[in-house]
Write a protein that holds these residues in place. Structure first.
Motif, mmCIF file in Angstrom:
data_model
loop_
_atom_site.group_PDB
_atom_site.id
_atom_site.type_symbol
_atom_site.label_atom_id
_atom_site.label_comp_id
_atom_site.label_asym_id
_atom_site.label_seq_id
_atom_site.Cartn_x
_atom_site.Cartn_y
_atom_site.Cartn_z
ATOM 1 N N THR A 256 0.848 -1.187 0.000
ATOM 2 C CA THR A 256 0.000 0.000 0.000
ATOM 3 C C THR A 256 0.889 1.244 0.000
ATOM 4 O O THR A 256 2.113 1.158 0.046
ATOM 5 C CB THR A 256 -0.912 0.013 1.249
ATOM 6 O OG1 THR A 256 -0.089 -0.085 2.427
ATOM 7 C CG2 THR A 256 -1.893 -1.152 1.238
ATOM 8 N N GLY A 257 0.259 2.402 -0.040
ATOM 9 C CA GLY A 257 1.008 3.659 -0.048
ATOM 10 C C GLY A 257 1.432 4.051 -1.460
ATOM 11 O O GLY A 257 1.197 3.329 -2.438
ATOM 12 N N LEU A 258 2.068 5.205 -1.550
ATOM 13 C CA LEU A 258 2.583 5.672 -2.842
ATOM 14 C C LEU A 258 3.659 4.728 -3.358
ATOM 15 O O LEU A 258 4.346 4.067 -2.580
ATOM 16 C CB LEU A 258 3.216 7.057 -2.687
ATOM 17 C CG LEU A 258 2.292 8.266 -2.587
ATOM 18 C CD1 LEU A 258 3.127 9.509 -2.302
ATOM 19 C CD2 LEU A 258 1.483 8.459 -3.853
ATOM 20 N N LYS A 259 3.817 4.664 -4.660
ATOM 21 C CA LYS A 259 4.952 3.925 -5.220
ATOM 22 C C LYS A 259 6.219 4.655 -4.805
ATOM 23 O O LYS A 259 6.317 5.877 -4.914
ATOM 24 C CB LYS A 259 4.839 3.845 -6.737
ATOM 25 C CG LYS A 259 3.718 2.912 -7.182
ATOM 26 C CD LYS A 259 3.809 2.561 -8.645
ATOM 27 C CE LYS A 259 2.746 1.525 -8.979
ATOM 28 N NZ LYS A 259 2.771 1.115 -10.399
ATOM 29 N N ASN A 260 7.178 3.905 -4.328
ATOM 30 C CA ASN A 260 8.382 4.529 -3.783
ATOM 31 C C ASN A 260 9.239 5.177 -4.864
ATOM 32 O O ASN A 260 9.499 4.551 -5.899
ATOM 33 C CB ASN A 260 9.228 3.476 -3.057
ATOM 34 C CG ASN A 260 8.510 2.893 -1.867
ATOM 35 O OD1 ASN A 260 7.886 3.618 -1.112
ATOM 36 N ND2 ASN A 260 8.586 1.582 -1.710
ATOM 37 N N PRO A 261 9.680 6.414 -4.644
ATOM 38 C CA PRO A 261 10.639 7.029 -5.568
ATOM 39 C C PRO A 261 11.887 6.161 -5.651
ATOM 40 O O PRO A 261 12.230 5.455 -4.690
ATOM 41 C CB PRO A 261 10.953 8.380 -4.912
ATOM 42 C CG PRO A 261 9.821 8.635 -3.978
ATOM 43 C CD PRO A 261 9.338 7.297 -3.522
ATOM 44 N N LYS A 262 12.568 6.218 -6.772
ATOM 45 C CA LYS A 262 13.718 5.338 -7.020
ATOM 46 C C LYS A 262 14.781 5.395 -5.920
ATOM 47 O O LYS A 262 15.264 4.342 -5.481
ATOM 48 C CB LYS A 262 14.333 5.656 -8.388
ATOM 49 C CG LYS A 262 15.282 4.566 -8.877
ATOM 50 C CD LYS A 262 15.629 4.756 -10.339
ATOM 51 C CE LYS A 262 16.578 3.682 -10.834
ATOM 52 N NZ LYS A 262 16.053 2.316 -10.723
ATOM 53 N N PRO A 263 15.189 6.578 -5.437
ATOM 54 C CA PRO A 263 16.221 6.598 -4.379
ATOM 55 C C PRO A 263 15.789 5.828 -3.130
ATOM 56 O O PRO A 263 16.582 5.102 -2.533
ATOM 57 C CB PRO A 263 16.399 8.094 -4.082
ATOM 58 C CG PRO A 263 15.933 8.786 -5.310
ATOM 59 C CD PRO A 263 14.821 7.950 -5.857
ATOM 60 N N ILE A 264 14.510 5.988 -2.728
ATOM 61 C CA ILE A 264 14.014 5.280 -1.540
ATOM 62 C C ILE A 264 13.911 3.796 -1.817
ATOM 63 O O ILE A 264 14.288 2.960 -0.985
ATOM 64 C CB ILE A 264 12.645 5.866 -1.100
ATOM 65 C CG1 ILE A 264 12.852 7.282 -0.570
ATOM 66 C CG2 ILE A 264 11.974 4.979 -0.059
ATOM 67 C CD1 ILE A 264 11.584 8.001 -0.194
ATOM 68 N N GLU A 265 13.430 3.430 -2.999
ATOM 69 C CA GLU A 265 13.329 2.011 -3.362
ATOM 70 C C GLU A 265 14.706 1.358 -3.392
ATOM 71 O O GLU A 265 14.865 0.210 -2.960
ATOM 72 C CB GLU A 265 12.646 1.876 -4.738
ATOM 73 C CG GLU A 265 12.372 0.447 -5.173
ATOM 74 C CD GLU A 265 11.299 -0.255 -4.347
ATOM 75 O OE1 GLU A 265 11.337 -1.495 -4.286
ATOM 76 O OE2 GLU A 265 10.437 0.429 -3.760
ATOM 77 N N VAL A 267 17.346 2.213 -1.561
ATOM 78 C CA VAL A 267 17.785 2.011 -0.171
ATOM 79 C C VAL A 267 17.087 0.794 0.424
ATOM 80 O O VAL A 267 17.714 -0.067 1.055
ATOM 81 C CB VAL A 267 17.503 3.274 0.684
ATOM 82 C CG1 VAL A 267 17.707 2.980 2.168
ATOM 83 C CG2 VAL A 267 18.404 4.422 0.247
ATOM 84 N N LEU A 268 15.769 0.697 0.205
ATOM 85 C CA LEU A 268 14.999 -0.423 0.764
ATOM 86 C C LEU A 268 15.420 -1.755 0.154
ATOM 87 O O LEU A 268 15.497 -2.769 0.852
ATOM 88 C CB LEU A 268 13.499 -0.181 0.549
ATOM 89 C CG LEU A 268 12.903 0.966 1.356
ATOM 90 C CD1 LEU A 268 11.492 1.282 0.892
ATOM 91 C CD2 LEU A 268 12.908 0.643 2.836
ATOM 92 N N THR A 269 15.697 -1.745 -1.145
ATOM 93 C CA THR A 269 16.148 -2.977 -1.805
ATOM 94 C C THR A 269 17.489 -3.421 -1.234
ATOM 95 O O THR A 269 17.725 -4.615 -1.008
ATOM 96 C CB THR A 269 16.263 -2.763 -3.330
ATOM 97 O OG1 THR A 269 14.966 -2.388 -3.836
ATOM 98 C CG2 THR A 269 16.722 -4.032 -4.037
ATOM 99 N N ASN A 270 18.358 -2.449 -0.973
ATOM 100 C CA ASN A 270 19.668 -2.750 -0.383
ATOM 101 C C ASN A 270 19.510 -3.335 1.024
ATOM 102 O O ASN A 270 20.193 -4.289 1.399
ATOM 103 C CB ASN A 270 20.515 -1.481 -0.332
ATOM 104 C CG ASN A 270 21.906 -1.730 0.217
ATOM 105 O OD1 ASN A 270 22.621 -2.615 -0.249
ATOM 106 N ND2 ASN A 270 22.293 -0.962 1.224
ATOM 107 N N VAL A 271 18.571 -2.775 1.804
ATOM 108 C CA VAL A 271 18.344 -3.235 3.175
ATOM 109 C C VAL A 271 17.675 -4.604 3.194
ATOM 110 O O VAL A 271 18.088 -5.513 3.912
ATOM 111 C CB VAL A 271 17.481 -2.208 3.958
ATOM 112 C CG1 VAL A 271 17.005 -2.794 5.278
ATOM 113 C CG2 VAL A 271 18.269 -0.934 4.192
ATOM 114 N N LEU A 272 16.613 -4.749 2.373
ATOM 115 C CA LEU A 272 15.805 -5.974 2.410
ATOM 116 C C LEU A 272 16.394 -7.109 1.590
ATOM 117 O O LEU A 272 16.047 -8.279 1.800
ATOM 118 C CB LEU A 272 14.387 -5.676 1.887
ATOM 119 C CG LEU A 272 13.564 -4.656 2.671
ATOM 120 C CD1 LEU A 272 12.302 -4.288 1.902
ATOM 121 C CD2 LEU A 272 13.215 -5.187 4.044
#
Length: 439
Positions: A256-265, A267-272
């Motif tokens: 849910t929520g807004l589609k994540n902007p690329k910089p945030i996505e 960071v999250l991809t790196n973390v997860l």
């Protein structure tokens, strides 16, 4: 009439933009309230009006349609002033017939599991199976590769082992094979051989912790969890993964929520170690629910998560039993090194050896929470204790938004209403309870 139509149109537009679900006007049929909620106002110091004020904030948060299921449990001065759930286990997005959740609905705690796993390692130290300042490689020799020979168990608990994520080219199925995951982790090069770099370990640390339990006790981490916490605390769930028969009752996770902007996505991809969409898909799979992932898949109710932190708040005691030595609780919750920039999360973070800490003037658990300790879970799961307020709390949710209209109601309504209702009852660090060896 015109006003009502306009409101519905705005709600529909908000749902589309923020990928939400249809929230009914009447929330009563979706609500489950524990009849054991304490009415002992004089003991808890929280009035019925304040309790309802907190719940009103939770309902407003729910109406942002980011979390199909929300459950909240709060204890003050040991009294359970709130234990309530709201929403759907499945079917919120029309994928099947909606099923309403309850207080007994198990939820994956995701990274809030790390706080529990870390305290298992502190329990190993309490039982003298390990020394926190001894290198991990003393117990797991293969961990010495890649410059990690001097990385201590304490470094691992503080997210300073320098192996924050498994390499992108490693198959994601490695999550379900602890030995293979550990092999990859042991082969990795550390970010710093002396553990000086703070970088959140989303998944990797848990596999190393599990091996530490195994090589020092001969037990699996699941067995050790059962012995140390689950049985003494009288939990129904509180396991890594969940029994196959219970999997249909688990709250489903939703993007849910807004589609994540690329910089945030990024960071999250790196973390997860996966995109947010992939992480959600994985977390709903039977393979994930059947696996032991110590950094991220304890299943529990909000009340069980709150019960764990209430035990911590009571310096390791629950229902007349000594679960942890008071000094063990102190070791697991005391700040290590002050606020430092975390190279994984790209944010300044305060850590203890196993917990995410609050802050002043504001932190993860709201305003004026410098003494609070606990852990966040993907994405709006919060489990914590605040000794300055004599408060333990858990908020568990099933939506996985990062950016959305839910943020303000959560941070500035729900958390603030909890902290205002449970104002500090001690005036600073030196008035907090003294830690002494358990008799």
């Amino acid at each position: 009439m015109l006003l009502a139509r306009k409101k519905k149109l705005l709600q529909a537009l908000e749902r589309k933009i923020f990928r939400g679900f249809v929230v009914p006007e009447d929330l009563a049929p979706l609500t489950d309230i524990d009849p054991k909620e304490s009415k002992a106002t004089a003991k808890s110091g929280v009035s019925p009006e304040d309790v309802e004020g907190i719940w009103s904030a939770v309902e407003s948060f729910y109406r942002r349609s980011a979390h199909p299921f929300v459950s909240v449990c709060i204890r003050r001065h040991g009294e359970m002033i709130m234990n309530r759930s709201l929403g759907y286990v499945t079917g919120a997005m029309g994928e099947c017939e909606p099923v309403v959740g309850s207080l007994d609905t198990p939820v994956c705690l995701f990274s809030s599991s790390k706080a529990v796993s870390a305290m298992l390692i502190h329990k190993l130290a309490e039982e003298r199976h390990i020394d926190l300042l001894t290198p991990v490689s003393y117990y797991i020799p293969e961990f010495a590769a890649g410059g990690k020979a001097n990385i201590t168990v304490h470094d691992l608990l503080c997210h300073r082992a320098g192996v924050p994520g498994i390499a992108p080219d490693v198959p994601r199925d490695v999550l379900y094979d602890p030995e293979e995951a550990l092999r990859h982790i042991c082969e990795m090069e550390t970010l710093h051989s002396d553990g000086r770099v703070s970088a959140y370990h989303a998944v990797t640390g848990g596999f190393v912790m599990a091996k530490l339990v195994e090589v020092t006790t001969g037990m699996t981490i699941q067995q050790y969890l059962d012995k140390v916490f689950r049985q003494p605390l009288g939990m129904k769930y509180f396991t890594y993964g969940i029994d196959e028969k219970l999997q249909p009752t688990v709250a489903r996770h939703y993007e849910t929520g807004l589609k994540n902007p690329k910089p945030i996505e990024n960071v999250l991809t790196n973390v997860l170690g996966a995109t947010v969409s992939e992480a959600i898909e994985i977390s709903n799979s039977p393979e994930f629910m059947s696996s032991v992932i110590p950094s991220g898949n304890i299943y529990a109710t909000a009340e069980e998560a709150c019960r764990f932190f209430q035990m911590m708040l009571q310096r390791g005691e629950w229902d007349g039993q000594r679960v942890l030595d008071p000094v063990t609780v102190l070791r697991g919750t005391r700040e290590v090194g002050g606020a430092r920039f975390d190279k994984s999360l790209m944010l300044p973070m305060r850590y203890s050896a196993g917990m995410m800490l609050g802050g002043k003037p504001a932190g993860l658990y709201g305003v004026d929470t410098h003494h609070a300790y606990g852990h966040l879970g993907f994405t709006n799961i919060l489990c914590w204790a605040d000794p300055q307020r004599d408060l333990s709390a858990s908020i568990v949710t099933s939506g996985k938004p990062v950016i959305g209209s839910h943020i303000v109601p959560l941070l500035f309504s729900v958390l603030n209403s909890i902290n205002k209702a449970c104002e500090p009852c001690v005036d600073g660090l030196y008035e907090l309870p003294q830690y002494r060896p358990a008799s």
